[in-house]
Scaffold this active site. Structure first.
Site, PDB file in Angstrom:
ATOM      1  N   CYS A 109       0.815  -1.230   0.000  1.00 13.55           N
ATOM      2  CA  CYS A 109       0.000   0.000   0.000  1.00 13.55           C
ATOM      3  C   CYS A 109       0.843   1.272   0.000  1.00 13.55           C
ATOM      4  O   CYS A 109       0.339   2.353  -0.307  1.00 13.55           O
ATOM      5  CB  CYS A 109      -0.948  -0.004   1.194  1.00 13.55           C
ATOM      6  SG  CYS A 109      -1.982  -1.457   1.259  1.00 13.55           S
ATOM      7  N   HIS A 115      -3.232   7.151   2.988  1.00 14.36           N
ATOM      8  CA  HIS A 115      -3.678   5.818   2.567  1.00 14.36           C
ATOM      9  C   HIS A 115      -5.013   5.528   3.264  1.00 14.36           C
ATOM     10  O   HIS A 115      -5.174   5.778   4.450  1.00 14.36           O
ATOM     11  CB  HIS A 115      -2.616   4.790   2.970  1.00 14.36           C
ATOM     12  CG  HIS A 115      -3.053   3.385   2.741  1.00 14.36           C
ATOM     13  ND1 HIS A 115      -3.614   2.977   1.554  1.00 14.36           N
ATOM     14  CD2 HIS A 115      -3.029   2.293   3.546  1.00 14.36           C
ATOM     15  CE1 HIS A 115      -3.908   1.692   1.639  1.00 14.36           C
ATOM     16  NE2 HIS A 115      -3.571   1.255   2.839  1.00 14.36           N
ATOM     17  N   ASN A 146     -10.448   0.127   0.786  1.00 16.42           N
ATOM     18  CA  ASN A 146      -8.991   0.170   0.687  1.00 16.42           C
ATOM     19  C   ASN A 146      -8.568  -0.436  -0.650  1.00 16.42           C
ATOM     20  O   ASN A 146      -8.768  -1.625  -0.884  1.00 16.42           O
ATOM     21  CB  ASN A 146      -8.406  -0.628   1.864  1.00 16.42           C
ATOM     22  CG  ASN A 146      -6.883  -0.662   1.862  1.00 16.42           C
ATOM     23  OD1 ASN A 146      -6.238  -0.254   0.898  1.00 16.42           O
ATOM     24  ND2 ASN A 146      -6.308  -1.155   2.943  1.00 16.42           N
TER      25      ASN A 146
HETATM   26  O1  UT7 Z   1      -3.596  -1.426   3.864  1.00 16.85           O
HETATM   27  C1  UT7 Z   1      -3.448  -2.032   5.098  1.00 16.85           C
HETATM   28  C2  UT7 Z   1      -4.459  -3.140   5.238  1.00 16.85           C
HETATM   29  N1  UT7 Z   1      -4.885  -3.532   6.545  1.00 16.85           N
HETATM   30  C3  UT7 Z   1      -5.353  -2.715   7.506  1.00 16.85           C
HETATM   31  O2  UT7 Z   1      -5.329  -1.532   7.419  1.00 16.85           O
HETATM   32  C4  UT7 Z   1      -5.942  -3.376   8.745  1.00 16.85           C
HETATM   33  C5  UT7 Z   1      -5.900  -2.493   9.954  1.00 16.85           C
HETATM   34  N2  UT7 Z   1      -6.810  -2.977  10.971  1.00 16.85           N
HETATM   35  C6  UT7 Z   1      -8.126  -2.670  10.981  1.00 16.85           C
HETATM   36  O3  UT7 Z   1      -8.592  -1.903  10.165  1.00 16.85           O
HETATM   37  C7  UT7 Z   1      -8.973  -3.248  12.080  1.00 16.85           C
HETATM   38  O4  UT7 Z   1      -8.167  -3.928  13.021  1.00 16.85           O
HETATM   39  C8  UT7 Z   1     -10.092  -4.211  11.557  1.00 16.85           C
HETATM   40  C9  UT7 Z   1     -11.132  -3.434  10.795  1.00 16.85           C
HETATM   41  C10 UT7 Z   1      -9.470  -5.287  10.670  1.00 16.85           C
HETATM   42  C11 UT7 Z   1     -10.789  -4.884  12.734  1.00 16.85           C
HETATM   43  O5  UT7 Z   1     -11.345  -3.886  13.594  1.00 16.85           O
HETATM   44  P1  UT7 Z   1     -11.104  -3.939  15.153  1.00 16.85           P
HETATM   45  O6  UT7 Z   1     -11.832  -2.819  15.747  1.00 16.85           O
HETATM   46  O7  UT7 Z   1      -9.635  -4.021  15.397  1.00 16.85           O
HETATM   47  O8  UT7 Z   1     -11.854  -5.278  15.538  1.00 16.85           O
HETATM   48  P2  UT7 Z   1     -11.260  -6.555  16.284  1.00 16.85           P
HETATM   49  O9  UT7 Z   1     -10.299  -7.282  15.413  1.00 16.85           O
HETATM   50  O10 UT7 Z   1     -10.845  -6.140  17.658  1.00 16.85           O
HETATM   51  O11 UT7 Z   1     -12.547  -7.429  16.433  1.00 16.85           O
HETATM   52  C12 UT7 Z   1     -13.599  -7.088  17.343  1.00 16.85           C
HETATM   53  C13 UT7 Z   1     -14.719  -8.084  17.157  1.00 16.85           C
HETATM   54  C14 UT7 Z   1     -14.233  -9.539  17.168  1.00 16.85           C
HETATM   55  O12 UT7 Z   1     -15.229 -10.308  17.829  1.00 16.85           O
HETATM   56  P3  UT7 Z   1     -15.036 -10.746  19.351  1.00 16.85           P
HETATM   57  O13 UT7 Z   1     -13.759 -11.529  19.395  1.00 16.85           O
HETATM   58  O14 UT7 Z   1     -14.982  -9.471  20.123  1.00 16.85           O
HETATM   59  O15 UT7 Z   1     -16.244 -11.551  19.598  1.00 16.85           O
HETATM   60  C15 UT7 Z   1     -14.206  -9.906  15.723  1.00 16.85           C
HETATM   61  O16 UT7 Z   1     -14.401 -11.280  15.502  1.00 16.85           O
HETATM   62  O17 UT7 Z   1     -15.342  -7.874  15.891  1.00 16.85           O
HETATM   63  C16 UT7 Z   1     -15.383  -9.134  15.197  1.00 16.85           C
HETATM   64  N3  UT7 Z   1     -15.326  -8.851  13.776  1.00 16.85           N
HETATM   65  C17 UT7 Z   1     -16.434  -8.561  13.054  1.00 16.85           C
HETATM   66  N4  UT7 Z   1     -17.731  -8.482  13.406  1.00 16.85           N
HETATM   67  C18 UT7 Z   1     -18.587  -8.148  12.429  1.00 16.85           C
HETATM   68  C19 UT7 Z   1     -14.238  -8.810  12.964  1.00 16.85           C
HETATM   69  N5  UT7 Z   1     -14.608  -8.508  11.716  1.00 16.85           N
HETATM   70  C20 UT7 Z   1     -15.973  -8.353  11.758  1.00 16.85           C
HETATM   71  C21 UT7 Z   1     -16.930  -8.030  10.786  1.00 16.85           C
HETATM   72  N6  UT7 Z   1     -18.223  -7.932  11.171  1.00 16.85           N
HETATM   73  N7  UT7 Z   1     -16.611  -7.787   9.488  1.00 16.85           N
END
Ligand code: UT7
Length: 332
Positions: free
Chosen positions: A112, A259, A289
Protein backbone atom coordinates in the site's frame (compact mmCIF):
# COMPACT_ATOMS: atom_id res chain seq x y z
CA UNK A 1 16.02 18.38 -3.62
CA UNK A 2 14.76 19.21 -7.11
CA UNK A 3 11.01 19.21 -7.44
CA UNK A 4 8.37 17.50 -9.53
CA UNK A 5 4.96 18.54 -10.75
CA UNK A 6 1.79 16.83 -11.94
CA UNK A 7 1.04 17.25 -15.64
CA UNK A 8 -2.11 15.14 -15.40
CA UNK A 9 -3.93 12.57 -13.30
CA UNK A 10 -6.39 9.79 -14.11
CA UNK A 11 -8.17 6.88 -12.52
CA UNK A 12 -10.22 3.82 -13.31
CA UNK A 13 -12.86 2.63 -10.88
CA UNK A 14 -14.73 -0.57 -11.84
CA UNK A 15 -18.48 -0.34 -12.27
CA UNK A 16 -19.51 -3.18 -9.95
CA UNK A 17 -20.26 -1.93 -6.43
CA UNK A 18 -20.25 -4.23 -3.40
CA UNK A 19 -21.89 -2.33 -0.55
CA UNK A 20 -21.84 -3.47 3.07
CA UNK A 21 -25.19 -5.21 2.73
CA UNK A 22 -23.74 -7.46 0.02
CA UNK A 23 -21.06 -8.54 2.51
CA UNK A 24 -23.72 -9.24 5.13
CA UNK A 25 -25.10 -11.82 2.66
CA UNK A 26 -21.81 -13.76 2.47
CA UNK A 27 -20.25 -13.40 5.97
CA UNK A 28 -21.50 -12.75 9.51
CA UNK A 29 -21.30 -8.96 9.49
CA UNK A 30 -23.46 -5.83 9.20
CA UNK A 31 -23.41 -2.40 7.60
CA UNK A 32 -23.35 -0.92 11.09
CA UNK A 33 -20.26 -2.88 12.22
CA UNK A 34 -18.30 -2.20 9.03
CA UNK A 35 -19.10 1.51 8.91
CA UNK A 36 -18.42 2.15 12.59
CA UNK A 37 -15.13 0.19 12.67
CA UNK A 38 -13.73 1.25 9.29
CA UNK A 39 -15.67 4.15 7.75
CA UNK A 40 -16.40 2.02 4.66
CA UNK A 41 -19.83 1.88 3.00
CA UNK A 42 -18.92 0.30 -0.33
CA UNK A 43 -16.06 -0.74 -2.59
CA UNK A 44 -15.75 -1.44 -6.32
CA UNK A 45 -14.75 -4.82 -7.74
CA UNK A 46 -13.33 -5.54 -11.19
CA UNK A 47 -15.46 -8.60 -11.87
CA UNK A 48 -14.49 -9.09 -15.52
CA UNK A 49 -11.26 -7.19 -16.18
CA UNK A 50 -7.63 -7.85 -15.24
CA UNK A 51 -5.56 -5.47 -13.16
CA UNK A 52 -3.41 -4.27 -16.05
CA UNK A 53 -6.57 -3.22 -17.95
CA UNK A 54 -7.52 -0.94 -15.04
CA UNK A 55 -3.98 0.46 -14.94
CA UNK A 56 -4.00 1.16 -18.68
CA UNK A 57 -7.33 3.00 -18.48
CA UNK A 58 -6.08 5.18 -15.62
CA UNK A 59 -2.86 5.86 -17.54
CA UNK A 60 -4.74 6.86 -20.71
CA UNK A 61 -6.86 9.32 -18.72
CA UNK A 62 -3.79 10.85 -17.07
CA UNK A 63 -2.17 11.38 -20.48
CA UNK A 64 -5.38 12.87 -21.89
CA UNK A 65 -5.60 15.28 -18.96
CA UNK A 66 -1.96 16.21 -19.39
CA UNK A 67 -2.37 16.52 -23.19
CA UNK A 68 0.85 14.56 -23.58
CA UNK A 69 1.20 11.82 -26.18
CA UNK A 70 1.96 8.27 -24.99
CA UNK A 71 5.06 8.31 -27.21
CA UNK A 72 6.48 11.13 -25.09
CA UNK A 73 6.47 9.07 -21.90
CA UNK A 74 10.07 8.18 -20.97
CA UNK A 75 9.41 5.87 -18.03
CA UNK A 76 6.44 3.93 -16.66
CA UNK A 77 6.61 2.84 -13.04
CA UNK A 78 3.77 0.67 -11.82
CA UNK A 79 3.09 0.04 -8.16
CA UNK A 80 1.15 -3.12 -7.52
CA UNK A 81 1.05 -5.96 -5.03
CA UNK A 82 -1.69 -7.73 -6.99
CA UNK A 83 -0.13 -8.30 -10.45
CA UNK A 84 -1.79 -10.49 -13.07
CA UNK A 85 1.53 -12.06 -14.07
CA UNK A 86 4.74 -12.82 -12.16
CA UNK A 87 6.32 -11.44 -15.29
CA UNK A 88 6.39 -9.44 -17.42
CA UNK A 89 6.10 -6.41 -15.21
CA UNK A 90 2.63 -4.85 -15.36
CA UNK A 91 4.26 -1.68 -16.65
CA UNK A 92 5.16 -3.57 -19.87
CA UNK A 93 1.55 -4.69 -20.37
CA UNK A 94 0.34 -1.13 -19.76
CA UNK A 95 2.99 0.22 -22.13
CA UNK A 96 1.55 -2.00 -24.87
CA UNK A 97 -2.06 -1.02 -24.20
CA UNK A 98 -1.41 2.73 -24.21
CA UNK A 99 1.24 2.72 -26.98
CA UNK A 100 4.04 4.27 -24.92
CA UNK A 101 6.66 2.62 -27.10
CA UNK A 102 9.56 4.87 -26.02
CA UNK A 103 9.14 4.26 -22.30
CA UNK A 104 11.35 2.18 -20.04
CA UNK A 105 9.26 0.06 -17.67
CA UNK A 106 9.49 -1.51 -14.26
CA UNK A 107 7.24 -2.34 -11.32
CA UNK A 108 7.54 -1.60 -7.63
CA UNK A 109 6.01 -3.57 -4.80
CA UNK A 110 5.95 -1.93 -1.40
CA UNK A 111 2.26 -2.87 -1.08
CA UNK A 112 0.00 0.00 0.00
CA UNK A 113 3.00 2.35 0.32
CA UNK A 114 3.66 1.81 -3.39
CA UNK A 115 2.51 5.16 -4.73
CA UNK A 116 4.77 7.01 -2.30
CA UNK A 117 7.71 4.75 -3.25
CA UNK A 118 7.02 5.58 -6.90
CA UNK A 119 6.97 9.33 -6.22
CA UNK A 120 10.30 8.97 -4.43
CA UNK A 121 11.79 7.04 -7.39
CA UNK A 122 10.26 9.31 -10.06
CA UNK A 123 11.75 12.40 -8.44
CA UNK A 124 15.21 10.84 -8.56
CA UNK A 125 14.88 9.85 -12.24
CA UNK A 126 13.55 13.29 -13.16
CA UNK A 127 16.46 14.95 -11.36
CA UNK A 128 18.88 13.29 -13.83
CA UNK A 129 17.54 15.25 -16.85
CA UNK A 130 17.57 12.02 -18.92
CA UNK A 131 13.87 11.43 -18.24
CA UNK A 132 11.35 14.20 -18.95
CA UNK A 133 7.94 12.56 -18.51
CA UNK A 134 7.47 9.83 -15.91
CA UNK A 135 4.15 8.01 -15.64
CA UNK A 136 3.25 6.39 -12.33
CA UNK A 137 0.42 3.89 -12.38
CA UNK A 138 -0.86 2.36 -9.14
CA UNK A 139 -3.18 -0.50 -10.03
CA UNK A 140 -4.59 -2.93 -7.51
CA UNK A 141 -7.00 -5.81 -7.80
CA UNK A 142 -7.26 -6.95 -4.19
CA UNK A 143 -10.32 -9.06 -5.01
CA UNK A 144 -8.01 -11.69 -6.50
CA UNK A 145 -6.22 -12.18 -3.15
CA UNK A 146 -8.93 -11.59 -0.56
CA UNK A 147 -10.52 -14.53 1.28
CA UNK A 148 -14.26 -13.83 1.01
CA UNK A 149 -14.95 -16.17 3.95
CA UNK A 150 -12.84 -14.07 6.35
CA UNK A 151 -15.08 -11.28 7.64
CA UNK A 152 -12.22 -9.47 9.36
CA UNK A 153 -10.39 -8.77 6.10
CA UNK A 154 -12.72 -9.17 3.10
CA UNK A 155 -14.85 -6.15 4.04
CA UNK A 156 -11.88 -3.80 3.77
CA UNK A 157 -10.69 -4.09 0.19
CA UNK A 158 -11.67 -3.05 -3.33
CA UNK A 159 -10.16 -2.69 -6.80
CA UNK A 160 -9.09 0.45 -8.70
CA UNK A 161 -6.21 2.17 -10.46
CA UNK A 162 -4.83 5.70 -10.35
CA UNK A 163 -2.17 7.32 -12.51
CA UNK A 164 -0.15 10.53 -12.56
CA UNK A 165 2.14 11.99 -15.19
CA UNK A 166 5.08 13.86 -13.67
CA UNK A 167 7.78 16.16 -14.91
CA UNK A 168 10.59 18.09 -13.25
CA UNK A 169 9.85 21.46 -11.66
CA UNK A 170 11.40 24.08 -9.43
CA UNK A 171 8.82 23.47 -6.71
CA UNK A 172 9.67 21.85 -3.40
CA UNK A 173 9.42 18.09 -2.99
CA UNK A 174 10.58 15.78 -0.21
CA UNK A 175 9.97 12.13 0.47
CA UNK A 176 10.67 9.68 3.25
CA UNK A 177 10.43 5.86 3.14
CA UNK A 178 10.73 3.31 5.94
CA UNK A 179 10.17 -0.40 6.59
CA UNK A 180 9.86 -2.84 9.51
CA UNK A 181 10.55 -6.24 7.95
CA UNK A 182 10.44 -7.79 11.44
CA UNK A 183 6.68 -7.34 11.33
CA UNK A 184 6.04 -8.82 7.89
CA UNK A 185 3.77 -11.57 9.21
CA UNK A 186 1.18 -8.95 10.17
CA UNK A 187 0.15 -8.76 6.49
CA UNK A 188 1.16 -11.06 3.68
CA UNK A 189 0.01 -13.09 0.70
CA UNK A 190 2.26 -16.03 -0.10
CA UNK A 191 2.85 -17.33 -3.64
CA UNK A 192 2.12 -21.03 -3.96
CA UNK A 193 3.98 -22.27 -7.01
CA UNK A 194 2.63 -25.33 -8.76
CA UNK A 195 6.09 -26.71 -9.37
CA UNK A 196 6.89 -30.03 -10.99
CA UNK A 197 10.59 -29.86 -10.24
CA UNK A 198 11.46 -33.56 -9.72
CA UNK A 199 14.18 -32.89 -7.11
CA UNK A 200 12.17 -30.90 -4.59
CA UNK A 201 11.79 -32.11 -1.01
CA UNK A 202 8.85 -30.97 1.10
CA UNK A 203 9.29 -27.24 0.88
CA UNK A 204 5.86 -26.70 2.45
CA UNK A 205 7.19 -28.11 5.70
CA UNK A 206 9.43 -25.05 5.98
CA UNK A 207 6.44 -22.73 5.67
CA UNK A 208 4.00 -24.77 7.73
CA UNK A 209 6.21 -24.43 10.78
CA UNK A 210 6.11 -20.68 10.42
CA UNK A 211 2.79 -19.60 8.96
CA UNK A 212 -0.91 -20.11 9.33
CA UNK A 213 -1.75 -23.07 7.08
CA UNK A 214 -4.35 -20.91 5.31
CA UNK A 215 -1.43 -19.16 3.67
CA UNK A 216 -1.25 -22.18 1.39
CA UNK A 217 -4.38 -20.95 -0.34
CA UNK A 218 -2.87 -17.78 -1.83
CA UNK A 219 -5.05 -15.55 0.31
CA UNK A 220 -4.24 -12.22 1.88
CA UNK A 221 -3.52 -12.90 5.56
CA UNK A 222 -3.57 -10.19 8.18
CA UNK A 223 -3.39 -9.54 11.87
CA UNK A 224 -5.67 -6.51 11.76
CA UNK A 225 -4.85 -5.29 15.26
CA UNK A 226 -1.08 -5.45 14.68
CA UNK A 227 -1.40 -3.53 11.40
CA UNK A 228 -3.67 -0.95 13.05
CA UNK A 229 -1.23 -0.35 15.89
CA UNK A 230 1.74 -0.05 13.54
CA UNK A 231 -0.11 2.21 11.12
CA UNK A 232 -1.07 4.99 13.52
CA UNK A 233 2.49 5.63 14.72
CA UNK A 234 4.15 4.90 11.37
CA UNK A 235 1.97 7.46 9.57
CA UNK A 236 2.61 10.12 12.22
CA UNK A 237 6.37 9.39 12.20
CA UNK A 238 6.55 9.49 8.39
CA UNK A 239 4.88 12.90 8.26
CA UNK A 240 7.12 14.29 11.01
CA UNK A 241 10.23 12.92 9.28
CA UNK A 242 9.44 14.22 5.81
CA UNK A 243 8.42 17.62 7.18
CA UNK A 244 11.63 17.95 9.18
CA UNK A 245 13.73 16.83 6.21
CA UNK A 246 12.16 19.42 3.90
CA UNK A 247 12.08 22.24 6.46
CA UNK A 248 8.27 22.28 6.48
CA UNK A 249 6.21 22.66 9.63
CA UNK A 250 3.27 20.26 9.93
CA UNK A 251 1.02 23.29 10.52
CA UNK A 252 1.75 24.75 7.10
CA UNK A 253 0.45 21.68 5.23
CA UNK A 254 -2.69 22.62 3.28
CA UNK A 255 -3.87 19.11 2.56
CA UNK A 256 -3.10 15.57 3.66
CA UNK A 257 -4.02 12.64 1.42
CA UNK A 258 -3.51 9.49 3.48
CA UNK A 259 -3.68 5.82 2.57
CA UNK A 260 -7.33 4.84 3.01
CA UNK A 261 -7.15 1.70 5.15
CA UNK A 262 -9.45 2.56 8.03
CA UNK A 263 -10.99 5.92 8.91
CA UNK A 264 -10.10 5.38 12.58
CA UNK A 265 -6.41 4.93 11.69
CA UNK A 266 -6.48 8.16 9.66
CA UNK A 267 -8.23 10.07 12.47
CA UNK A 268 -5.84 8.83 15.16
CA UNK A 269 -2.69 9.50 13.14
CA UNK A 270 -3.73 13.01 12.12
CA UNK A 271 -4.86 13.75 15.68
CA UNK A 272 -1.36 12.80 16.92
CA UNK A 273 0.03 15.29 14.39
CA UNK A 274 -2.44 18.02 15.37
CA UNK A 275 -3.79 18.23 11.82
CA UNK A 276 -7.45 19.33 11.71
CA UNK A 277 -9.85 17.00 9.90
CA UNK A 278 -10.80 19.62 7.30
CA UNK A 279 -7.27 19.35 5.90
CA UNK A 280 -7.48 15.57 5.56
CA UNK A 281 -9.06 14.08 2.43
CA UNK A 282 -10.80 10.72 2.65
CA UNK A 283 -12.70 8.69 0.09
CA UNK A 284 -12.72 5.41 2.02
CA UNK A 285 -16.50 5.55 2.42
CA UNK A 286 -17.10 4.92 -1.28
CA UNK A 287 -13.81 3.24 -2.30
CA UNK A 288 -12.68 1.03 0.61
CA UNK A 289 -8.99 0.17 0.69
CA UNK A 290 -7.52 -0.12 -2.82
CA UNK A 291 -3.93 -0.44 -1.57
CA UNK A 292 -1.39 1.67 -3.47
CA UNK A 293 -4.15 3.04 -5.73
CA UNK A 294 -5.83 4.85 -2.79
CA UNK A 295 -3.74 8.01 -2.96
CA UNK A 296 -3.66 8.60 -6.75
CA UNK A 297 -7.41 7.84 -7.05
CA UNK A 298 -8.07 10.36 -4.25
CA UNK A 299 -5.75 12.90 -5.90
CA UNK A 300 -7.57 12.51 -9.20
CA UNK A 301 -10.92 13.09 -7.44
CA UNK A 302 -9.53 16.29 -5.91
CA UNK A 303 -8.16 17.58 -9.22
CA UNK A 304 -11.49 16.75 -10.87
CA UNK A 305 -13.36 18.71 -8.19
CA UNK A 306 -11.06 21.72 -8.67
CA UNK A 307 -9.82 21.45 -5.08
CA UNK A 308 -6.09 21.52 -5.84
CA UNK A 309 -4.87 25.10 -6.02
CA UNK A 310 -1.47 26.30 -7.17
CA UNK A 311 0.97 26.76 -4.30
CA UNK A 312 -0.71 24.26 -1.98
CA UNK A 313 1.54 22.05 0.13
CA UNK A 314 0.18 18.54 -0.11
CA UNK A 315 1.30 15.66 2.05
CA UNK A 316 0.85 12.03 0.97
CA UNK A 317 1.26 9.41 3.68
CA UNK A 318 0.80 5.67 3.76
CA UNK A 319 1.73 2.28 5.14
CA UNK A 320 1.29 -1.31 4.07
CA UNK A 321 2.54 -4.87 3.98
CA UNK A 322 6.24 -5.17 4.67
CA UNK A 323 5.49 -3.52 6.91
CA UNK A 324 6.38 -0.42 4.93
CA UNK A 325 5.54 3.23 5.43
CA UNK A 326 6.34 6.56 3.88
CA UNK A 327 5.33 10.14 3.18
CA UNK A 328 5.97 12.86 0.65
CA UNK A 329 5.37 16.60 0.71
CA UNK A 330 4.89 18.34 -2.58
CA UNK A 331 4.26 21.96 -3.45
CA UNK A 332 1.86 22.06 -6.40
O1 UT7 B 1 -3.60 -1.43 3.86
C1 UT7 B 1 -3.45 -2.03 5.10
C2 UT7 B 1 -4.46 -3.14 5.24
N1 UT7 B 1 -4.89 -3.53 6.54
C3 UT7 B 1 -5.35 -2.71 7.51
O2 UT7 B 1 -5.33 -1.53 7.42
C4 UT7 B 1 -5.94 -3.38 8.74
C5 UT7 B 1 -5.90 -2.49 9.95
N2 UT7 B 1 -6.81 -2.98 10.97
C6 UT7 B 1 -8.13 -2.67 10.98
O3 UT7 B 1 -8.59 -1.90 10.16
C7 UT7 B 1 -8.97 -3.25 12.08
O4 UT7 B 1 -8.17 -3.93 13.02
C8 UT7 B 1 -10.09 -4.21 11.56
C9 UT7 B 1 -11.13 -3.43 10.80
C10 UT7 B 1 -9.47 -5.29 10.67
C11 UT7 B 1 -10.79 -4.88 12.73
O5 UT7 B 1 -11.35 -3.89 13.59
P1 UT7 B 1 -11.10 -3.94 15.15
O6 UT7 B 1 -11.83 -2.82 15.75
O7 UT7 B 1 -9.63 -4.02 15.40
O8 UT7 B 1 -11.85 -5.28 15.54
P2 UT7 B 1 -11.26 -6.56 16.28
O9 UT7 B 1 -10.30 -7.28 15.41
O10 UT7 B 1 -10.84 -6.14 17.66
O11 UT7 B 1 -12.55 -7.43 16.43
C12 UT7 B 1 -13.60 -7.09 17.34
C13 UT7 B 1 -14.72 -8.08 17.16
C14 UT7 B 1 -14.23 -9.54 17.17
O12 UT7 B 1 -15.23 -10.31 17.83
P3 UT7 B 1 -15.04 -10.75 19.35
O13 UT7 B 1 -13.76 -11.53 19.40
O14 UT7 B 1 -14.98 -9.47 20.12
O15 UT7 B 1 -16.24 -11.55 19.60
C15 UT7 B 1 -14.21 -9.91 15.72
O16 UT7 B 1 -14.40 -11.28 15.50
O17 UT7 B 1 -15.34 -7.87 15.89
C16 UT7 B 1 -15.38 -9.13 15.20
N3 UT7 B 1 -15.33 -8.85 13.78
C17 UT7 B 1 -16.43 -8.56 13.05
N4 UT7 B 1 -17.73 -8.48 13.41
C18 UT7 B 1 -18.59 -8.15 12.43
C19 UT7 B 1 -14.24 -8.81 12.96
N5 UT7 B 1 -14.61 -8.51 11.72
C20 UT7 B 1 -15.97 -8.35 11.76
C21 UT7 B 1 -16.93 -8.03 10.79
N6 UT7 B 1 -18.22 -7.93 11.17
N7 UT7 B 1 -16.61 -7.79 9.49
Amino acid sequence: MSGIEFLGTGSYVPEFVADNDKFAEIVDTSDEWIFQRTGIKQRHIATDKPNYYMGAQAAKRALENAKVSAEDVDLIIVSTCTPDFFYPAMSCLIQKLIGAKNAACFDVNSACTGFISCLDIAQKYLATDTYKNVLIVSAEKLSQQVDYTDRASCILFGDAAGAVLLTKSGKRFNSFLGAEGDEFEALYCKINYQTNCPWYGDINEYYENRFDTHAKQNFLMQDGKAVYKFAVNAMADAVRNVAAQGGFSVDELDLVIPHQANLRIIEKATELLGIPSDKVYTNIEHMGNVSSACIPVALNELFGAGKIREGMKICFVGFGAGLTYGAAIMEV
